[in-house]
Design an enzyme around this catalytic site. Sequence first.
Site, PDB file in Angstrom:
ATOM      1  N   HIS A  18      47.330  13.851  96.113  1.00  0.00           N
ATOM      2  CA  HIS A  18      48.771  14.086  96.224  1.00  0.00           C
ATOM      3  C   HIS A  18      49.105  14.769  97.560  1.00  0.00           C
ATOM      4  O   HIS A  18      49.994  14.326  98.293  1.00  0.00           O
ATOM      5  CB  HIS A  18      49.213  14.941  95.031  1.00  0.00           C
ATOM      6  CG  HIS A  18      50.661  15.277  95.016  1.00  0.00           C
ATOM      7  ND1 HIS A  18      51.586  14.543  94.310  1.00  0.00           N
ATOM      8  CD2 HIS A  18      51.363  16.267  95.639  1.00  0.00           C
ATOM      9  CE1 HIS A  18      52.792  15.061  94.498  1.00  0.00           C
ATOM     10  NE2 HIS A  18      52.682  16.120  95.292  1.00  0.00           N
ATOM     11  N   GLU A  19      48.381  15.817  97.898  1.00  0.00           N
ATOM     12  CA  GLU A  19      48.661  16.553  99.143  1.00  0.00           C
ATOM     13  C   GLU A  19      48.333  15.708 100.375  1.00  0.00           C
ATOM     14  O   GLU A  19      49.069  15.713 101.361  1.00  0.00           O
ATOM     15  CB  GLU A  19      47.881  17.878  99.170  1.00  0.00           C
ATOM     16  CG  GLU A  19      48.301  18.872  98.095  1.00  0.00           C
ATOM     17  CD  GLU A  19      49.791  19.200  98.138  1.00  0.00           C
ATOM     18  OE1 GLU A  19      50.402  19.149  99.222  1.00  0.00           O
ATOM     19  OE2 GLU A  19      50.360  19.479  97.063  1.00  0.00           O
TER      20      GLU A  19
ATOM     21  N   HIS B   8      51.150  13.466 101.086  1.00  0.00           N
ATOM     22  CA  HIS B   8      52.276  14.113 101.777  1.00  0.00           C
ATOM     23  C   HIS B   8      52.038  14.095 103.292  1.00  0.00           C
ATOM     24  O   HIS B   8      52.957  13.846 104.072  1.00  0.00           O
ATOM     25  CB  HIS B   8      52.433  15.569 101.315  1.00  0.00           C
ATOM     26  CG  HIS B   8      53.195  15.749 100.035  1.00  0.00           C
ATOM     27  ND1 HIS B   8      54.374  15.089  99.761  1.00  0.00           N
ATOM     28  CD2 HIS B   8      52.961  16.554  98.962  1.00  0.00           C
ATOM     29  CE1 HIS B   8      54.827  15.470  98.567  1.00  0.00           C
ATOM     30  NE2 HIS B   8      53.980  16.344  98.054  1.00  0.00           N
TER      31      HIS B   8
ATOM     32  N   GLU C  32      58.077  13.428  96.191  1.00  0.00           N
ATOM     33  CA  GLU C  32      57.092  13.771  95.153  1.00  0.00           C
ATOM     34  C   GLU C  32      56.578  12.523  94.434  1.00  0.00           C
ATOM     35  O   GLU C  32      55.376  12.371  94.209  1.00  0.00           O
ATOM     36  CB  GLU C  32      57.718  14.731  94.135  1.00  0.00           C
ATOM     37  CG  GLU C  32      57.869  16.145  94.648  1.00  0.00           C
ATOM     38  CD  GLU C  32      56.568  16.666  95.203  1.00  0.00           C
ATOM     39  OE1 GLU C  32      55.524  16.496  94.546  1.00  0.00           O
ATOM     40  OE2 GLU C  32      56.578  17.218  96.303  1.00  0.00           O
TER      41      GLU C  32
HETATM   42 ZN   LIG Z   1      54.026  17.321  96.344  1.00  0.00          ZN
END
Ligand SMILES: [Zn+2]
Length: 260
Positions: free
Chosen positions: A127-128, A131, A192
Site C-alpha cells: 500500500h505505501e 503511494h 487510498e
Molecule cells: Zn494510504
Amino acid sequence: MKNTIKNTLFAVVALALTACMTTNEVTGRSQFIIIPPSQDAALGLEAMQEVKKTSPVVTTGPLAERVQRIGKRIAAISDKPDLAWEFVVIDEPVLNAWALPGGKVAVYRKMVDAFPNDDDLAAVMGHEISHAVLRHGAEQMSRAQMQSLILVGAGVAVGAATEDEKTTQLAVGLAGLAAAGFVQLPHSRKMELEADHIGTVYMAKAGYDPRAAVRLWQKMKTMKDGNQPPTFLSTHPSDDNRIARLEGRMSEYLSYYQVR
Ligand SMILES: [Zn+2]
C-alpha cells in the site's frame, strides 16, 4: 504593488492549473501535480533526513531488515523499481506507516510487531509503496499549495492583509514542502483506493498472499494506539466498502499470486 502581486498570483495559478495535469501511467487517472517528477527524489531525501533528525529511525537490526526484505521484494516488481527506495523502522509505539515522494517508506515499530506474518506486513508495505509509485504525496502537496495560493490571492484581492502578511503567507504556502506536510496530510479517498488496489497487485506479484490485504484492514479496525484508534486510520480512512472492494477483485489478485 498590490496589482502586481495579484496579477502574479493569478498568473501562477492559471499556469499551474493548465500545465500541471498529468496522466498517471499506472492508473490512467489525470492528476494535478505542480512538482516535476525529477524533484521527487530530492524532496523525499530531504524530508527523510528531517525525519531522521527528529525521530528514532532504525535502519539496522532484525526489525529494519524484515521491513527492508519485504519492501525491496515488492518495489522490485512495482512499476518504478528504479526509485531511490529506502525502508526504515521508526522505533515508536505507534500503529502507522507512510511513504514520501521518491520511494522513502517508514513503518513504525508497533505496526511491525502487530503483523508478525510477512503477508500481513507486505499488505501494509504494498500500500505505501503504491503511494510513492503513484506520486500521491506530490499530488497531495500540490493541492495544498494551490489552496494556500488561492487563499493568499483572495486575501490580496480584497485587501484583507498588509503587504508583509501577504508575503509571509505566500512564503509559507510555497515552503510547505516540509517533512511534516508529506507525513501528516491524509490522502484523499481516491488515492487510498488506488493504493489498496495497486498495492495488492504488487504484493501478489511479489509472492505474498493478497488475502492478507483484507485481513489487514479488518484487524486494523479492532486495534488501538493506547485509547485512541490507530494513527494509520486517521490518515487512512477505513471502512467496510474498502474491504468489500478488495474482496470483489480477489480472484484477479490471486491470479497474480498463483502465477509464481
Ligand atoms: Zn494510504
